[in-house]
Write an enzyme that holds these catalytic residues in place. Structure first.
Site, PDB file in Angstrom:
ATOM      1  CB  VAL A  12      -0.977  -0.002   1.201  1.00 43.70           C
ATOM      2  CG1 VAL A  12      -1.852   1.248   1.183  1.00 43.70           C
ATOM      3  CG2 VAL A  12      -1.862  -1.260   1.183  1.00 43.70           C
ATOM      4  CE  LYS A 100      -6.759  -4.483   6.594  1.00 40.24           C
ATOM      5  NZ  LYS A 100      -7.055  -5.493   5.667  1.00 40.24           N
ATOM      6  N   GLY A 129     -11.200  -1.747   0.747  1.00 41.41           N
ATOM      7  CA  GLY A 129     -10.087  -1.365  -0.140  1.00 41.41           C
ATOM      8  C   GLY A 129     -10.337  -0.038  -0.830  1.00 41.41           C
ATOM      9  CB  ILE A 131     -15.394   0.269  -1.971  1.00 41.10           C
ATOM     10  CG1 ILE A 131     -15.153  -0.958  -2.843  1.00 41.10           C
ATOM     11  CG2 ILE A 131     -16.847   0.713  -2.021  1.00 41.10           C
ATOM     12  CD1 ILE A 131     -15.972  -2.169  -2.427  1.00 41.10           C
ATOM     13  CD  GLU A 185      -4.525  -7.912   6.113  1.00 45.54           C
ATOM     14  OE1 GLU A 185      -3.822  -7.278   6.912  1.00 45.54           O
ATOM     15  OE2 GLU A 185      -5.089  -7.370   5.157  1.00 45.54           O
ATOM     16  CE  LYS A 200     -10.910  -5.255   5.158  1.00 44.22           C
ATOM     17  NZ  LYS A 200     -10.558  -6.173   4.075  1.00 44.22           N
ATOM     18  N   GLY A 297      -5.471  -4.674  -2.977  1.00 44.70           N
ATOM     19  CA  GLY A 297      -4.522  -4.436  -4.072  1.00 44.70           C
ATOM     20  C   GLY A 297      -3.879  -3.074  -3.923  1.00 44.70           C
TER      21      GLY A 297
HETATM   22  P1  NDP Z   1       3.093  -4.818   3.583  1.00 44.69           P
HETATM   23  O1  NDP Z   1       3.564  -5.869   4.525  1.00 44.69           O
HETATM   24  O2  NDP Z   1       3.257  -5.018   2.137  1.00 44.69           O
HETATM   25  O3  NDP Z   1       3.786  -3.426   3.948  1.00 44.69           O
HETATM   26  C1  NDP Z   1       4.033  -2.987   5.251  1.00 44.69           C
HETATM   27  C2  NDP Z   1       5.348  -2.228   5.206  1.00 44.69           C
HETATM   28  O4  NDP Z   1       5.556  -1.594   6.466  1.00 44.69           O
HETATM   29  C3  NDP Z   1       6.556  -3.165   4.973  1.00 44.69           C
HETATM   30  O5  NDP Z   1       7.452  -2.575   4.059  1.00 44.69           O
HETATM   31  C4  NDP Z   1       7.163  -3.281   6.350  1.00 44.69           C
HETATM   32  O6  NDP Z   1       8.542  -3.503   6.345  1.00 44.69           O
HETATM   33  C5  NDP Z   1       6.863  -1.902   6.911  1.00 44.69           C
HETATM   34  N1  NDP Z   1       6.900  -1.887   8.367  1.00 44.69           N
HETATM   35  C6  NDP Z   1       6.337  -2.796   9.204  1.00 44.69           C
HETATM   36  N2  NDP Z   1       6.586  -2.458  10.480  1.00 44.69           N
HETATM   37  C7  NDP Z   1       7.347  -1.330  10.437  1.00 44.69           C
HETATM   38  C8  NDP Z   1       7.945  -0.504  11.422  1.00 44.69           C
HETATM   39  N3  NDP Z   1       7.832  -0.797  12.725  1.00 44.69           N
HETATM   40  N4  NDP Z   1       8.632   0.573  11.030  1.00 44.69           N
HETATM   41  C9  NDP Z   1       8.774   0.844   9.721  1.00 44.69           C
HETATM   42  N5  NDP Z   1       8.240   0.102   8.739  1.00 44.69           N
HETATM   43  C10 NDP Z   1       7.532  -0.978   9.094  1.00 44.69           C
HETATM   44  O7  NDP Z   1       1.562  -4.573   3.951  1.00 44.69           O
HETATM   45  P2  NDP Z   1       0.459  -3.893   3.030  1.00 44.69           P
HETATM   46  O8  NDP Z   1       1.010  -2.706   2.357  1.00 44.69           O
HETATM   47  O9  NDP Z   1      -0.218  -4.938   2.245  1.00 44.69           O
HETATM   48  O10 NDP Z   1      -0.607  -3.454   4.145  1.00 44.69           O
HETATM   49  C11 NDP Z   1      -0.378  -2.324   4.961  1.00 44.69           C
HETATM   50  C12 NDP Z   1      -1.654  -2.072   5.767  1.00 44.69           C
HETATM   51  O11 NDP Z   1      -2.733  -1.815   4.867  1.00 44.69           O
HETATM   52  C13 NDP Z   1      -2.120  -3.267   6.598  1.00 44.69           C
HETATM   53  O12 NDP Z   1      -2.740  -2.768   7.755  1.00 44.69           O
HETATM   54  C14 NDP Z   1      -3.156  -3.953   5.721  1.00 44.69           C
HETATM   55  O13 NDP Z   1      -4.095  -4.677   6.453  1.00 44.69           O
HETATM   56  C15 NDP Z   1      -3.800  -2.745   5.075  1.00 44.69           C
HETATM   57  N6  NDP Z   1      -4.453  -2.980   3.808  1.00 44.69           N
HETATM   58  C16 NDP Z   1      -3.830  -3.688   2.819  1.00 44.69           C
HETATM   59  C17 NDP Z   1      -4.421  -3.868   1.605  1.00 44.69           C
HETATM   60  C18 NDP Z   1      -3.784  -4.629   0.504  1.00 44.69           C
HETATM   61  O14 NDP Z   1      -4.438  -4.844  -0.532  1.00 44.69           O
HETATM   62  N7  NDP Z   1      -2.554  -5.050   0.642  1.00 44.69           N
HETATM   63  C19 NDP Z   1      -5.762  -3.314   1.343  1.00 44.69           C
HETATM   64  C20 NDP Z   1      -6.331  -2.559   2.426  1.00 44.69           C
HETATM   65  C21 NDP Z   1      -5.688  -2.425   3.619  1.00 44.69           C
HETATM   66  P3  NDP Z   1       9.089  -5.021   6.354  1.00 44.69           P
HETATM   67  O15 NDP Z   1       8.549  -5.679   5.124  1.00 44.69           O
HETATM   68  O16 NDP Z   1      10.561  -4.865   6.350  1.00 44.69           O
HETATM   69  O17 NDP Z   1       8.562  -5.664   7.606  1.00 44.69           O
HETATM   70  N1  HSE Z   2      -6.265  -8.717   3.081  1.00 46.16           N
HETATM   71  C1  HSE Z   2      -7.300  -7.787   2.824  1.00 46.16           C
HETATM   72  C2  HSE Z   2      -8.267  -8.354   1.827  1.00 46.16           C
HETATM   73  C3  HSE Z   2      -6.724  -6.489   2.323  1.00 46.16           C
HETATM   74  O1  HSE Z   2      -7.905  -9.345   1.171  1.00 46.16           O
HETATM   75  O2  HSE Z   2      -9.379  -7.857   1.704  1.00 46.16           O
HETATM   76  C4  HSE Z   2      -7.758  -5.402   2.153  1.00 46.16           C
HETATM   77  O3  HSE Z   2      -8.235  -4.979   3.392  1.00 46.16           O
END
Ligand code: NDP
Ligand code: HSE
Length: 404
Positions: A12, A100, A129, A131, A185, A200, A297
Site C-alpha cells: 500500500v 483495520k 479497499g 471502495i 494480510e 471491517k 490491491g
Molecule cells: P506490507 O507488509 O506489504 O507493507 C508494510 C510495510 O511496512 C513493509 O514494508 C514493512 O517492512 C513496513 N513496516 C512494518 N513495520 C514497520 C515498522 N515498525 N517501522 C517501519 N516500517 C515498518 O503490507 P500492506 O502494504 O499490504 O498493508 C499495509 C496495511 O494496509 C495493513 O494494515 C493492511 O491490512 C492494510 N491494507 C492492505 C491492503 C492490501 O491490498 N494489501 C488493502 C487494504 C488495507 P518489512 O517488510 O521490512 O517488515
Molecule cells: N487482506 C485484505 C483483503 C486487504 O484481502 O481484503 C484489504 O483490506
C-alpha cells in the site's frame, strides 16, 4: 505546500507514493495545495529506488518535524502503528491509515484525540479497499436510520472462493496467488479465518451507529472448511458461497456475524467475484444502496488512502466530525439471531427420520457426484436452537448459512 510522511513502504505504501507521483497535478488541484512526500519510513533500505533519498528508519525524524502535517500509516498491525499514530495526532498532525487492526482496536480513541487537536484521523481504506464506504456512511447516508450493512469485505477470500467455484482450483494454490498479488494480510489467517472481515464489519457498524462495536464479540467463521463438494451443492441450489460480514437491526437489537453464506444467484452480492468487494447498506428512507469495487490491491487501496490525504489537506486546522463514541453498542445475543442453515450429514441408518424429527419441514438437496451423505436446508430458526439440534443430529459434515 503541505509535507507528508508515509510510514511503511510495502504494497500500500508504495502505491501511495505512486498515486501521488502519477496523479500529481490532479491530486494537488483537488487538495488546493501541493502535496510533497518529505519522508518514507520503513525497516528496510530500498537501494536504487528514488524513495531511498527520503527514507528514514527513525519515526522521531517525522514526529519532530513541524513541517510534516499529514502522516500516512500503512505499516499494518497494532504496534508500533498505534504509538506512532497517537503521537502524530497529539502533535497536531492528521493521520490517514489503511490499517483495520488499528482502527477496529482504537478507532474511537484516535478520533477523539484528532478532534481535541483540530486534526483528522481518516481511514477510508480500512474497509472495502478502494471502495468509498467510510466517507459515505459519515457524510452522505446521514438522513437514515440504518437497518442493515452486509458485505463481501475481504478481497483475498472472495478471490479464493471465486477460483474454487469457477475453476475447481485448489485452496492452497489460490491462496498463494492472492498473496503474490498483494491482496492477503502478512498473516493470511486473518483473511481466511474471517478476522479481517470481522474487524471491517465492526468498523462500518461503529461508524453507522455512532458507538463502538467490539470486534472480539462478533461471531466469526472463515472459509477454511469449505470444500469442492460444497460448491457442487451451491451449483445445485443456484447459489454462490460468499464470506459475508453483516450487522442487522432486528426489533431494535443489533446482530452481527461473519460467516460463509450460500447466496441465491438473484442476490446482487452473489455476482461479486474475484478480488472485488460489495457492500449493501439499507436505510429506512433511502432503501438499498450498493457499493462495489476492488477490495484489495496496491493502487485501489492507495487511491482510498490518498483521498484521505486530500481530505486532510483540505480540512487543515479543522476537524471533520466523525461520531464513534467509546461507549459499547448494545447488541442482541447471537443465539437469538434467526438464520437458515444448509447442513450436510453422514447418511447413516434412520438419518432422514432423525432430520425430520429434529428440524421438521426441510428441503433436501442433492449434488452430482456426491454420495454417502444427506444434505438439507432448514427453515428459519434461531442460532441457539440450531446449535442444540445440530449436536443431537451428530455426524455433521459441514454447515453453511443460507440467504436469498
Ligand atoms: P506490507 O507488509 O506489504 O507493507 C508494510 C510495510 O511496512 C513493509 O514494508 C514493512 O517492512 C513496513 N513496516 C512494518 N513495520 C514497520 C515498522 N515498525 N517501522 C517501519 N516500517 C515498518 O503490507 P500492506 O502494504 O499490504 O498493508 C499495509 C496495511 O494496509 C495493513 O494494515 C493492511 O491490512 C492494510 N491494507 C492492505 C491492503 C492490501 O491490498 N494489501 C488493502 C487494504 C488495507 P518489512 O517488510 O521490512 O517488515
Ligand atoms: N487482506 C485484505 C483483503 C486487504 O484481502 O481484503 C484489504 O483490506
Amino acid at each position: 505546500m503541505v509535507n507528508i510522511a508515509v510510514l511503511g513502504y510495502g504494497t500500500v505504501g508504495s502505491g501511495v507514493v505512486e498515486v501521488i507521483n502519477t496523479n500529481h497535478d490532479i491530486v494537488n488541484k483537488r487538495a488546493g495545495e501541493e502535496i510533497r512526500i518529505k519522508y518514507v519510513l520503513d525497516l528496510r533500505d530500498f537501494p536504487g529506488d528514488p524513495v531511498a533519498e527520503i527514507l528514514t528508519h527513525d519515526f522521531n525524524d517525522i514526529l519532530n518535524d513541524d513541517e510534516v502535517k499529514v502522516v500516512v500509516e500503512v505499516m499494518g498491525g497494532v504496534e508500533p502503528a498505534y504509538t506512532f499514530v497517537k503521537k502524530s495526532l497529539l502533535a497536531g498532525k492528521s493521520v490517514a491509515t489503511s490499517n483495520k487492526e488499528l482502527v477496529a482496536a482504537h478507532g474511537s480513541e484516535l478520533i477523539a484525540i484528532a478532534k481535541e487537536h483540530a486534526a483528522n484521523f481518516l481511514f477510508e481504506a480500512s474497509a472495502g479497499g478502494g471502495i468509498p464506504i467510510i466517507r459515505p456512511l459519515n457524510s452522505s447516508i446521514t438522513a437514515d436510520d440504518i437497518t442493515e450493512i452486509t458485505g463481501i469485505l475481504n478481497g483475498t477470500t472472495n478471490y479464493i472462493l471465486t477460483k474454487m467455484a469457477n475453476e475447481g482450483a485448489d485452496y492452497a494454490t489460490v491462496l498463494k496467488q492472492a498473496q503474490d498479488l498483494g491482496y492477503a494480510e502478512r498473516n493470511p489467517e486473518a483473511d481466511v479465518e474471517g478476522g479481517d472481515t470481522c474487524r471491517k464489519i465492526a468498523i462500518l457498524t461503529s461508524i453507522a451507529f455512532g458507538k463502538n462495536l467490539d470486534y472480539a464479540t462478533i461471531y466469526t467463521e472463515g472459509i477454511t472448511k469449505i470444500t469442492a463438494e460444497d460448491f457442487k451443492y451451491a451449483d445445485a441450489m443456484k447459489s454462490a458461497i460468499k464470506l459475508l460480514g453483516t450487522t442487522k437491526n432486528v426489533d431494535d437489537k443489533l446482530y452481527s456475524f461473519v460467516a460463509p453464506v450460500m447466496l441465491n444467484e438473484t442476490n446482487p452480492l452473489a455476482k461479486i467475484d474475484d478480488v472485488f468487494n460489495g457492500i449493501m447498506v439499507h436505510g429506512n428512507a433511502v432503501d438499498d444502496i450498493m457499493f462495489y469495487g476492488r477490495g484489495a490491491g496496491k493502487l485501489p487501496t492507495a487511491s482510498a488512502v490518498v483521498s484521505d490525504v486530500v481530505d486532510a489537506v483540505k480540512h487543515m486546522g479543522t476537524n471533520i466530525m466523525t461520531i464513534w463514541e467509546p461507549e459499547e453498542l448494545e447488541t442482541g445475543d447471537f443465539s437469538d439471531a434467526v438464520n437458515r442453515f444448509f447442513v450436510r450429514v453422514a447418511d447413516e441408518a434412520g438419518i432422514e427420520e432423525k432430520i425430520n424429527q429434529l428440524f421438521g419441514d426441510v428441503q433436501y438437496v442433492s449434488a452430482d457426484g456426491v454420495t454417502g451423505e444427506k444434505a438439507f436446508v432448514t427453515s428459519d430458526m434461531t442460532e441457539g436452537d440450531f446449535q442444540k439440534k445440530k449436536t443431537e443430529l451428530g455426524s455433521i459434515i459441514n454447515v453453511i448459512r443460507v440467504a436469498f
